[in-house]
Enzyme design. Sequence first.
Site, mmCIF file in Angstrom:
data_model
loop_
_atom_site.group_PDB
_atom_site.id
_atom_site.type_symbol
_atom_site.label_atom_id
_atom_site.label_comp_id
_atom_site.label_asym_id
_atom_site.label_seq_id
_atom_site.Cartn_x
_atom_site.Cartn_y
_atom_site.Cartn_z
ATOM 1 C CG HIS A 72 -2.108 -1.023 1.109
ATOM 2 N ND1 HIS A 72 -3.135 -0.668 1.975
ATOM 3 C CD2 HIS A 72 -2.244 -1.898 0.254
ATOM 4 C CE1 HIS A 72 -4.231 -1.750 1.304
ATOM 5 N NE2 HIS A 72 -3.628 -2.424 0.394
ATOM 6 C CE1 TYR A 201 -5.176 3.975 8.888
ATOM 7 C CE2 TYR A 201 -5.784 3.763 11.244
ATOM 8 C CZ TYR A 201 -4.963 3.343 10.091
ATOM 9 O OH TYR A 201 -3.974 2.519 10.358
ATOM 10 N N PRO A 293 -4.076 0.571 18.819
ATOM 11 C CG PRO A 293 -6.037 -0.635 18.514
ATOM 12 C CD PRO A 293 -5.362 0.059 19.460
ATOM 13 C CE LYS A 297 3.811 3.722 13.331
ATOM 14 N NZ LYS A 297 4.034 3.123 11.988
ATOM 15 C CE1 TYR A 384 -1.225 3.837 9.338
ATOM 16 C CE2 TYR A 384 -0.280 2.995 7.480
ATOM 17 C CZ TYR A 384 -1.384 3.016 8.451
ATOM 18 O OH TYR A 384 -2.218 2.000 8.326
HETATM 19 P P1 RFL Z 1 2.278 -11.376 21.720
HETATM 20 O O1 RFL Z 1 1.874 -11.467 20.389
HETATM 21 O O2 RFL Z 1 1.258 -10.948 22.969
HETATM 22 O O3 RFL Z 1 2.968 -12.638 22.245
HETATM 23 C C1 RFL Z 1 3.336 -13.056 23.577
HETATM 24 C C2 RFL Z 1 3.461 -14.532 23.843
HETATM 25 O O4 RFL Z 1 3.819 -14.801 25.107
HETATM 26 C C3 RFL Z 1 2.952 -15.806 25.703
HETATM 27 N N1 RFL Z 1 3.079 -15.668 27.102
HETATM 28 C C4 RFL Z 1 3.699 -16.530 27.795
HETATM 29 N N2 RFL Z 1 4.535 -17.743 27.407
HETATM 30 C C5 RFL Z 1 5.189 -18.425 28.335
HETATM 31 N N3 RFL Z 1 5.004 -18.171 29.752
HETATM 32 C C6 RFL Z 1 4.168 -17.039 30.282
HETATM 33 N N4 RFL Z 1 4.169 -16.651 31.372
HETATM 34 C C7 RFL Z 1 3.516 -16.427 29.483
HETATM 35 N N5 RFL Z 1 2.916 -15.214 29.121
HETATM 36 C C8 RFL Z 1 2.325 -15.006 27.943
HETATM 37 C C9 RFL Z 1 1.550 -15.518 25.162
HETATM 38 O O5 RFL Z 1 0.685 -16.607 25.276
HETATM 39 C C10 RFL Z 1 2.049 -15.077 23.713
HETATM 40 O O6 RFL Z 1 1.807 -16.067 22.767
HETATM 41 O O7 RFL Z 1 3.592 -10.269 22.087
HETATM 42 P P2 RFL Z 1 4.622 -9.966 20.991
HETATM 43 O O8 RFL Z 1 5.497 -10.989 20.464
HETATM 44 O O9 RFL Z 1 5.524 -8.927 21.830
HETATM 45 O O10 RFL Z 1 3.953 -9.425 19.818
HETATM 46 C C11 RFL Z 1 3.535 -8.028 19.783
HETATM 47 C C12 RFL Z 1 2.022 -8.028 19.107
HETATM 48 O O11 RFL Z 1 1.304 -9.443 19.121
HETATM 49 C C13 RFL Z 1 1.170 -6.945 19.220
HETATM 50 O O12 RFL Z 1 2.069 -5.732 19.707
HETATM 51 C C14 RFL Z 1 0.060 -6.582 18.639
HETATM 52 O O13 RFL Z 1 -0.807 -7.627 17.929
HETATM 53 C C15 RFL Z 1 -0.816 -5.546 19.137
HETATM 54 N N6 RFL Z 1 -2.277 -5.336 18.478
HETATM 55 C C16 RFL Z 1 -2.507 -5.025 17.325
HETATM 56 N N7 RFL Z 1 -1.401 -4.384 16.688
HETATM 57 C C17 RFL Z 1 -1.423 -3.652 15.784
HETATM 58 O O14 RFL Z 1 -0.592 -3.212 15.261
HETATM 59 N N8 RFL Z 1 -2.673 -3.714 15.052
HETATM 60 C C18 RFL Z 1 -3.760 -4.250 15.529
HETATM 61 O O15 RFL Z 1 -4.807 -4.559 14.922
HETATM 62 C C19 RFL Z 1 -3.639 -5.211 16.666
HETATM 63 N N9 RFL Z 1 -4.573 -5.771 17.257
HETATM 64 C C20 RFL Z 1 -3.198 -6.364 19.101
HETATM 65 C C21 RFL Z 1 -4.326 -6.521 18.488
HETATM 66 C C22 RFL Z 1 -3.045 -6.970 20.356
HETATM 67 C C23 RFL Z 1 -3.883 -7.710 21.118
HETATM 68 N N10 RFL Z 1 -3.905 -8.126 22.365
HETATM 69 C C24 RFL Z 1 -2.486 -8.313 22.898
HETATM 70 C C25 RFL Z 1 -4.886 -8.518 23.236
HETATM 71 C C26 RFL Z 1 -5.475 -6.984 19.185
HETATM 72 C C27 RFL Z 1 -5.344 -7.689 20.199
HETATM 73 C C28 RFL Z 1 -6.565 -8.354 20.963
HETATM 74 C C1 PHB Z 2 -5.671 -4.149 11.109
HETATM 75 O O1 PHB Z 2 -5.949 -4.534 9.846
HETATM 76 O O2 PHB Z 2 -5.981 -5.091 11.964
HETATM 77 C C2 PHB Z 2 -5.345 -2.840 11.430
HETATM 78 C C3 PHB Z 2 -4.815 -1.857 10.456
HETATM 79 C C4 PHB Z 2 -4.574 -0.607 10.793
HETATM 80 C C5 PHB Z 2 -4.334 -0.321 12.043
HETATM 81 C C6 PHB Z 2 -5.047 -1.426 12.983
HETATM 82 C C7 PHB Z 2 -5.286 -2.364 12.719
HETATM 83 O O3 PHB Z 2 -4.156 0.758 12.387
#
Ligand code: RFL
Ligand code: PHB
Length: 393
Positions: A72, A201, A293, A297, A384
Site C-alpha cells: 500500500h 481511517y 492500535p 505500531k 506511518y
Molecule cells: P504477543 O503476540 O502477545 O506474544 C506473547 C506471547 O507470550 C505468551 N506468554 C507466555 N508464554 C510463556 N509463559 C508465560 N508466562 C507467558 N505469558 C504470555 C503469550 O501466550 C503469547 O503467545 O507479544 P509480541 O510477540 O511482543 O508481539 C506483539 C504483538 O502481538 C502486538 O503488539 C500486536 O498484536 C498488538 N495488537 C495490534 N497491533 C497492531 O499493530 N494492529 C492491531 O490491529 C492489533 N490488534 C493487538 C491487537 C493486540 C491484542 N492483544 C494483545 C490482546 C488485538 C489484540 C486483541
Molecule cells: C488491521 O488491519 O487489523 C489494522 C490496520 C490498521 C490499524 C490497526 C489494525 O491501524
Amino acid sequence: MRTQVGIIGAGPSGLLLARLLHLQGIESIIVERQSKAHVLGRIRAGVLETGTVELLREAQVAHRMDRDGLIHDGFNLAFDGRRQRIDMAHRTGGKHVMIYGQTKVTEDLVEAHLGAGGQIFYDAPAVGVEEYSTDRPRLIFDKNGRHQEIVCDFVAGCDGYHGVARQSVPGNQITLFEKIYPFGWLGILSDVPPVQDELIYANHERGFALCSMRSPTRSRYYIQCDLEDRVEKWSDDAFWDELRRRLPADVAEQVTTGPRLEMSIAPLRSFVAEPMRFGRLFLAGDAAHIVPPTGAKGLNLAASDIYYLSRALIAFYKEKRVDLLDRYSAAALRRVWKAIRFSWWFTGLMHKYDDDPISHRLQVAELGYIAGSAAAQTAMAENYVGLPYEDFT
Ligand code: RFL
Ligand code: PHB
C-alpha cells in the site's frame, strides 16, 4: 536443560528472535504458555512497516509474504463527509507498508523455526526468571504439571503485556508509564472484498471507524465501542449498520457485508516499562510496551526491538562484545517513545472522547489542516511507514 538464549513467548517477537539467532548458529529454547493452535488462531495486527518487512526477509520467512502481501502506497482519512488520501510513497521518497496479517507472520515463523529443528515448548507457562543478575539466569516453567528449569546465558522476555518476565523484576527497579483510553475497538473479520483497495481511517461524531483488510477477499473492519461493550451484544447486522453510519455516504454504500469469521473487542492502552534490560534479562515487544492500535505500531515495535536485541546478542556471541547489550534498552526505548507519541496523537485525532461539540470541531479543524498541508501529510506519512532504525553497529 541448558541453552544459550531462553525465550519466553512464541508470539512474533519471541519467534523472530529465535529465528534470527538460529541463522547465526545461536541456540535458543522458546517456552509458550498457550497451545500452538491457540497462538496461531489469534487475529491481531495487519500492517507491516518497511523495516519489519526487511527484517522478515532477513529471517528468511518472507516467501509467502512477498507473494501474497499487498503493498500500500497510501491510506485515507475520512472526516466531515470528505476524504483525504495520504500518499505515503510520494511523501517519503517511495516508502510503503505491506498488508499481511500477524496470524500469517506467526505461521511463517513457526514453520521455519520448527522446520530448522528449533525448539518450542507449547502449553508450557514460564513462572519466573531467577538469578538474572548473574551470568547464569534460570528460566522456570511448568510442563505436564511439573516445574522445569532452563539454565541460560540470557533470557528474553517476549511474553506480552500479561507475561511473567517483567513481573520477575522487583517493582523498585522498573518504572511504568500507563494511559488507559475510555473506549475500545470492536473488530470483525469477514470473507468479503474490502470496500476500497486502501485503508480508511474515519473520524465521525458517533465515533471512530476503520476499514482494513487481510487480502482482496478478506476484510477487517473496526468501530470504536464503549469499554463496557460485550461482543455478545453485537449481531453482524448491527455491526455493519453502525460501520456504515460512520463512513462517508459514497463509501458506506459500497460496503459488502457478510457473516463474521471472528468478532472481538480490544481495549486501548499506552504503556511503557523502563528500562528494557535487567542484567541478563531483556524485555521485548508487548512485554515492555503497548500502543493503541490506531497507528498500527504494536507488531512493528516488537520487530524493531528484536532488530536491536538480535544484533546485540549476535555481537556478543560472534565478537565477545557487550557494548550493544548495554545500549539495547536506550536504543529500543527511543524508537518506542516516538511510536507511543504518534499512536497517542492519531488516537486523539480520530476518536470520540466526550459529547462536548468543541471536541469534534477541533478534530475536524486539525484534519482539515492536514488535508491542506504538505508538511503535515509528510509528518503523518513518515510516522506511518515507520521511523528509521538507528545505527546499531
Ligand atoms: P504477543 O503476540 O502477545 O506474544 C506473547 C506471547 O507470550 C505468551 N506468554 C507466555 N508464554 C510463556 N509463559 C508465560 N508466562 C507467558 N505469558 C504470555 C503469550 O501466550 C503469547 O503467545 O507479544 P509480541 O510477540 O511482543 O508481539 C506483539 C504483538 O502481538 C502486538 O503488539 C500486536 O498484536 C498488538 N495488537 C495490534 N497491533 C497492531 O499493530 N494492529 C492491531 O490491529 C492489533 N490488534 C493487538 C491487537 C493486540 C491484542 N492483544 C494483545 C490482546 C488485538 C489484540 C486483541
Ligand atoms: C488491521 O488491519 O487489523 C489494522 C490496520 C490498521 C490499524 C490497526 C489494525 O491501524
